[in-house]
Design an enzyme around this catalytic site. Sequence first.
Site, PDB file in Angstrom:
ATOM      1  N   LYS A   1       6.417  -2.066   1.968  1.00 21.45           N
ATOM      2  CA  LYS A   1       5.236  -1.485   2.622  1.00 21.45           C
ATOM      3  C   LYS A   1       4.037  -2.411   2.453  1.00 21.45           C
ATOM      4  O   LYS A   1       3.162  -2.184   1.616  1.00 21.45           O
ATOM      5  CB  LYS A   1       4.972  -0.087   2.068  1.00 21.45           C
ATOM      6  CG  LYS A   1       4.078   0.761   2.941  1.00 21.45           C
ATOM      7  CD  LYS A   1       4.155   2.210   2.523  1.00 21.45           C
ATOM      8  CE  LYS A   1       3.101   3.069   3.182  1.00 21.45           C
ATOM      9  NZ  LYS A   1       3.197   3.154   4.629  1.00 21.45           N
TER      10      LYS A   1
ATOM     11  N   LEU B   1      10.909   1.132   7.453  1.00 19.58           N
ATOM     12  CA  LEU B   1      10.328   1.596   6.195  1.00 19.58           C
ATOM     13  C   LEU B   1      11.117   2.815   5.712  1.00 19.58           C
ATOM     14  O   LEU B   1      11.482   3.682   6.519  1.00 19.58           O
ATOM     15  CB  LEU B   1       8.858   1.976   6.387  1.00 19.58           C
ATOM     16  CG  LEU B   1       8.185   2.283   5.054  1.00 19.58           C
ATOM     17  CD1 LEU B   1       7.901   1.009   4.275  1.00 19.58           C
ATOM     18  CD2 LEU B   1       6.908   3.077   5.240  1.00 19.58           C
TER      19      LEU B   1
ATOM     20  N   GLU C   1      11.818   2.384  14.640  1.00 20.26           N
ATOM     21  CA  GLU C   1      10.956   3.485  14.197  1.00 20.26           C
ATOM     22  C   GLU C   1       9.703   3.483  15.060  1.00 20.26           C
ATOM     23  O   GLU C   1       9.587   2.680  15.987  1.00 20.26           O
ATOM     24  CB  GLU C   1      10.631   3.351  12.700  1.00 20.26           C
ATOM     25  CG  GLU C   1      10.017   2.016  12.342  1.00 20.26           C
ATOM     26  CD  GLU C   1       9.899   1.768  10.840  1.00 20.26           C
ATOM     27  OE1 GLU C   1       9.738   2.717  10.065  1.00 20.26           O
ATOM     28  OE2 GLU C   1       9.939   0.577  10.450  1.00 20.26           O
TER      29      GLU C   1
ATOM     30  N   TYR D   1       0.828  -1.199   0.000  1.00 17.62           N
ATOM     31  CA  TYR D   1       0.000   0.000   0.000  1.00 17.62           C
ATOM     32  C   TYR D   1       0.864   1.252   0.000  1.00 17.62           C
ATOM     33  O   TYR D   1       2.075   1.192   0.223  1.00 17.62           O
ATOM     34  CB  TYR D   1      -0.968   0.001   1.186  1.00 17.62           C
ATOM     35  CG  TYR D   1      -0.334   0.291   2.541  1.00 17.62           C
ATOM     36  CD1 TYR D   1       0.478  -0.645   3.173  1.00 17.62           C
ATOM     37  CD2 TYR D   1      -0.546   1.505   3.187  1.00 17.62           C
ATOM     38  CE1 TYR D   1       1.052  -0.377   4.408  1.00 17.62           C
ATOM     39  CE2 TYR D   1       0.019   1.783   4.421  1.00 17.62           C
ATOM     40  CZ  TYR D   1       0.813   0.834   5.021  1.00 17.62           C
ATOM     41  OH  TYR D   1       1.388   1.106   6.245  1.00 17.62           O
TER      42      TYR D   1
HETATM   43  N1  PMP Z   1       7.596   3.749   9.146  1.00 12.80           N
HETATM   44  C1  PMP Z   1       6.471   3.027   9.146  1.00 12.80           C
HETATM   45  C2  PMP Z   1       6.468   1.695   9.813  1.00 12.80           C
HETATM   46  C3  PMP Z   1       5.308   3.524   8.532  1.00 12.80           C
HETATM   47  O1  PMP Z   1       4.183   2.797   8.526  1.00 12.80           O
HETATM   48  C4  PMP Z   1       5.332   4.811   7.938  1.00 12.80           C
HETATM   49  C5  PMP Z   1       4.099   5.423   7.341  1.00 12.80           C
HETATM   50  N2  PMP Z   1       3.690   4.774   6.199  1.00 12.80           N
HETATM   51  C6  PMP Z   1       6.542   5.524   7.951  1.00 12.80           C
HETATM   52  C7  PMP Z   1       7.652   4.968   8.560  1.00 12.80           C
HETATM   53  C8  PMP Z   1       6.658   6.876   7.310  1.00 12.80           C
HETATM   54  O2  PMP Z   1       6.695   6.751   5.914  1.00 12.80           O
HETATM   55  P1  PMP Z   1       6.165   7.929   4.983  1.00 12.80           P
HETATM   56  O3  PMP Z   1       6.945   9.138   5.345  1.00 12.80           O
HETATM   57  O4  PMP Z   1       6.460   7.444   3.603  1.00 12.80           O
HETATM   58  O5  PMP Z   1       4.708   8.061   5.272  1.00 12.80           O
END
Ligand code: PMP
Length: 288
Positions: A151, A208, A183, A36
Amino acid sequence: MTASERIVYVDGHYCPESEGKVSIFDRGYLFADAIYEVTCVIGGKLVDFDGHMVRLQRSLKELDMPVPMSNEDLLAIHRKLVADNNVDEGLIYMQISRGNADRDFNFPSKDTPPVVVMFTQARPVLESPLAKRGLKVISLPDMRWGRRDIKTVQLLYPSMAKNAANEVGADDAWLVQDGFVTEASSANAYIVTTDGKIVTRSLSTDILHGITRAAVLRFAQEAGYVLEERSFTIAEALEAQEALITSATSFVTSVLSIDGQMIGDGKIGPVSSRLREIYIDKAVGARI
Ligand code: PMP
């Protein structure tokens, strides 16, 4: 269809949300075999859409999933949903599953069509209450799978972690593996050291690769901040001047406390505020 229903996109069709259905054989449903993206909408336009498309293509490739359609076609669906639902601020959720097939651990044949689903969620982003207040987080062991760089919709542990945080009156959890913060449950995590350096874990399969992270680090460097991409512990975070998170819908949001202990003076710090301003100016300013 009631007046308050959204229009959603499901597998080639636009329909009212109550009519948006996927098969019980969808591999996203049976195996979490789906990826996603969440793209932020500000003033009816998409923030860093190209960045999300690059990560989407990477997720598809890592899981050997077929590309369902061109990025231009995906963009057109995003734009139509924003327009049809009159979304001023909020997000678009897009999910692509490996499609429908009898339940089997083996992947179905390569010509199984992927299933694409998209819907909008309107919500305040620029003036979000949590961004104005700052976050309380707790630390929890990181018990997710080993490919967090992809993701996928396999989000049960992050969801449990967020609930565990909420149960003790906190907003989110910072996840810890082998003593180091990976994270947050759905955002990248940072600290600002007492000498003003911005520290965040380096990219690997452990986290991620946040689209907001990439943009914020680029803007921070341009603005003259010193960056350190390395792991840090909760103990170091507690000694830091500031802590913060980034994600597509929280932008840059300050973290005020971890496990009940204040970071710095327990208020939204100047580096967090400045990074949020710069991100809004540059990334939101360049939305399409
Ligand atoms: N880490 C994780 C585990 C996440 O789910 C997200 C949000 N999708 C992020 C980091 C931040 O990623 P982004 O800046 O692309 O939203």
